[in-house]
Each structure stands twice: as C-alpha cells, then as structure tokens.
Design an enzyme around this catalytic site. Sequence first.
Site, short mmCIF file in Angstrom:
data_model
loop_
_atom_site.label_atom_id
_atom_site.label_comp_id
_atom_site.label_asym_id
_atom_site.label_seq_id
_atom_site.Cartn_x
_atom_site.Cartn_y
_atom_site.Cartn_z
N ASN A 47 56.00 40.57 8.24
CA ASN A 47 57.06 39.87 7.51
C ASN A 47 58.46 40.47 7.71
OD1 ASN A 47 58.37 39.63 4.46
ND2 ASN A 47 57.55 37.78 5.38
N GLN A 64 60.81 54.45 -3.95
CA GLN A 64 61.13 53.18 -4.61
C GLN A 64 62.08 53.39 -5.80
OE1 GLN A 64 59.00 50.41 -3.32
NE2 GLN A 64 60.66 49.14 -4.07
N LYS A 68 54.65 51.82 -7.34
CA LYS A 68 54.03 51.39 -6.08
C LYS A 68 52.53 51.44 -6.25
CE LYS A 68 55.24 50.18 -1.91
NZ LYS A 68 56.51 49.62 -1.42
N GLY A 83 54.38 42.43 -2.96
CA GLY A 83 53.68 42.68 -1.70
C GLY A 83 54.20 43.92 -0.99
N ASP A 84 53.49 44.31 0.04
CA ASP A 84 53.88 45.35 0.98
C ASP A 84 53.00 45.10 2.21
OD1 ASP A 84 55.59 48.04 0.88
OD2 ASP A 84 53.78 48.52 1.98
N1 GLU Z 1 57.22 46.56 -0.84
C1 GLU Z 1 58.62 46.27 -0.84
C2 GLU Z 1 59.41 47.57 -0.80
O1 GLU Z 1 58.99 48.51 -0.15
C3 GLU Z 1 59.03 45.30 -1.93
C4 GLU Z 1 58.68 45.67 -3.32
C5 GLU Z 1 58.92 44.57 -4.34
O2 GLU Z 1 59.36 43.49 -3.98
O3 GLU Z 1 58.68 44.85 -5.52
O4 GLU Z 1 60.48 47.71 -1.32
#
Ligand code: GLU
Length: 449
Positions: free
Chosen positions: A243, A114, A129, A168-169
């Site tokens: 999603n 990330q 995360k 979300g994830d």
């Molecule tokens: N979970 C998503 C990613 O893997 C989005 C993270 C977010 O919107 O902060 O990037």
Amino acid sequence: MTDVKEYLKQLEENQREKYPNQPEFLQAVAEFIGTVEPFLTKHPEYVEKNILELLLVPERIIEFRIPWMDDKGAWKVNTGYRVQYNSALGPYKGGMRFHPTVNQSIVKFLGFEQIFKNSLTSLPIGGGKGGSDFDPKGKSDEEIMRFCQSLMRELQKYIGPNEDVPAGDIGVGAREIGYLFGEYKRLNGYHAGVLTGKPLAYWGSLARKEATGYGLVYFVQHLLADKNDSMEGKKVLVSGSGNVAIYAIEKAQELGATVYGCNDSSGSIIDEEGIDLALLKEIKEVKRERISAYLEHRPQAKFYPNTTIWDVEFEYDIALPCATQNEISKESAATLIKNGVSIVAEGANMPTTLEALEVFNEENIIYCPGKAANAGGVAVSALEMAQNAQRLPWTFEEVDQELNKIMKNIYETCRETSMTYLGEFDLVAGSNIAGFARVAEAMVSQGLV
Ligand code: GLU
C-alpha cells in the site's frame, strides 16, 4: 543539577540491560536518545521530573492467544500483541501488523516511534501498536476472516473509540479491518470510530488508502520546494510494492518524477520506461501475486531475484524505502551513494539501520526519518476518526488537502526545531525533539499518572 549526557546514557543502558533480546526496540530507543540532549539541556524541568524514563515504559502491553481453524479443520494458534504505549495526547493510536517476524521487540519499537509520529501530526492521538506473528501469505480469504474474528474476540476487551483505535500496517488492509470491525460490532454494537482504515462503504475515509504514500511524497515535495526544486524530472526507486509503495509511486509520477523500480520479498524489478502502475496495482492489489508476474506483461523490464532494490546498480536521485524495518544495510547505503542518491525518505518504519544512517550522515545525504515522512497514514486515520465523530464523510479533495497541509507543517516543524536546538538542518533530531516536546509538556501537565 543532573548531567544530561550522563542521564541519557544511563537510561539507554538500563533499557539494554532490561531488554537484551529486543534489538529493534533498543535501536529505536538509541536513535531517539542520541538526539534529545540539546532539548533536555534547555528544559531541565523534564530531567528533574524524569519524563523520559516514564515515557520509555509502555503504559500497558497485552499479549494474547489467537486460536483459529484452517480450511482443513486443523487447530492453529498465533500470538497477538497490543502495546498501549502512551496516552498523554489522546487515545492510543497505531496499526496492527500481521507478519511472522512480529514479536514484543517489533511492536515495542513501532509503538515507541508511533508516540512521536502521532505527536508530530498535531492531532489528538496517543501512541500504540500491535499485531500478530500470523503469516497471511498463502492463506484463503476464509482463513483470514476466522483469524481476524478470533483476534478481535480478545482485543475488543481493551480497545474503543476513546481508548485505543487500531488500524492497518504490513499484512493488514481494508479486508482485514473489515473482518475485525464486523466482530467488534457483533460484540459491542456500532462504534465506528474503534478502527480506522475501514472500507469506504461504511465510515472509511476517502484518501486513507493513499495517505501514507501520498504524504511521503508531499513531505519530499516541501523539502525540495525549500531549495527551489521540485519532483519534476526526478529519478526515483521505491522499495516494497504494498500500500505505501503503490501510492508513493502514484503521487511521484503525478508530480512529474519517474519511478523505475520496486520490489517484494522475492526480488526487484527495474523498468527503464518507468513502472506501469496500473499493472503493478493489478498484480498486488487484485491478484495478490509475486512481483515477477510484472515481467509477463512488460518483458523489457529486468528482474533481480532475491535481491533488494537497494542493492541494484542504477543511477537515480531519490530513494523511498517503503517495505520494512532494517531493509537498508550499511552495504546497501554505500550502493545508494554510488548510485548518486541525494535524498532518502522513509515510507516504512525504521527501514534504515543505525550503521546505514551513519553512512548517510557522512555523505551529507538528506535523510527524512519515517516518524516524520510517513506520518500521513496515521494523520488521515485521525481525520477518519473526526469524520466518524461528526457522522459526515469529507470529500477526497478535502482530506487530501488537509493531508498536504499536515505534511508541510511536519516538515517545517522538524526543520525549525533542528535549527533552534542544533543550529543546523537535521530532520532526525528535529522530528525526535518536536515529537517529544509536545508529549513531555502534556505528561507534566497531567501529573504523575
Ligand atoms: N501503521 C501506520 C503507521 O505506521 C498507520 C497507523 C494508523 O493509521 O493508525 O503509522
């Protein structure tokens, strides 16, 4: 002067020795370290300042108990995590995942990736995360609510619009974000920017739901445009049916491609007439059913129980893995090649094993790593933060156009960076180096903190 190769080898070995039980984290680190040598050779100042070793250590990891009560009154408990990995570029930003496989290795690999993904968006967000080993499958709405409330009662101590902004994830969508937000608000007041992916009724962003899937297809669109090609007429398979998958299918169809199949953990479907997206949305977004329900309405479709879509024999051009980590094994990669695939673009985080990646390299497959190709989700999360700070919602078109611009920029940055440092087109190296360059520069300028 330090030998860069030796330095990198040593760093990777240290991580292996320290975290032998964190295979996913080690995989993400190996994939990253394997690509940054040309960059560090040109920037010895980062080796001298040992920036990469600093970066490998999360600024903070929070692990906590989440007690909750099920509908029968039984007392239950799960483990919650938040990895606040790196804040050089802004508040920690990244999703929360609810899935029984969640552990420290998973949240650390996701948090590590990330950092670079968020850096690539060029927006002011650091990397973080989190999640829980809670399994949302089969839980009632009330159980989900109680679980989210209990999780937030603890997590709220560590987050805030300028500190850490979860989203979300897998297993966490607008419903869960709503419950998490409600609990945060009860305890701390109305700080809209503390979470993103909020429902549209209150401070959510238009196009956030669509952003990861749309962004993925925009990325591929820009890649194809570089070769005077387009999505028009392309044959596509997508994995997953959550999603990311749903909105990747929507955008691919809109741009003239045909998506023939997708899957969930129970099996895969292939519909020779192309996926009926309205039906898929009804099954997955409204009824939360298994994918086999698709056949009740489309009996001509084929169902492959307990089979991933990557193991199905079917001729197509573009593979969009949008399910989860390590879903493409070496064997699946060989099947993809046999099926005639020429582009693999990742909507999920690290869906390709290192062995599968080797197969793609040998066969000259164009491979678009998740940290670049799926950055659209977090990018629109950052746009949601901007709207929240402005107290003004943007239109769908404004957000969507901005998303497309960001994805084009990420694609071009990765391409240019790999040409500069390797002299060849390599989106893995390009994304790692470009993502790292910005973070390293920020870390040096902020001093040893
Ligand atoms: N979970 C998503 C990613 O893997 C989005 C993270 C977010 O919107 O902060 O990037």
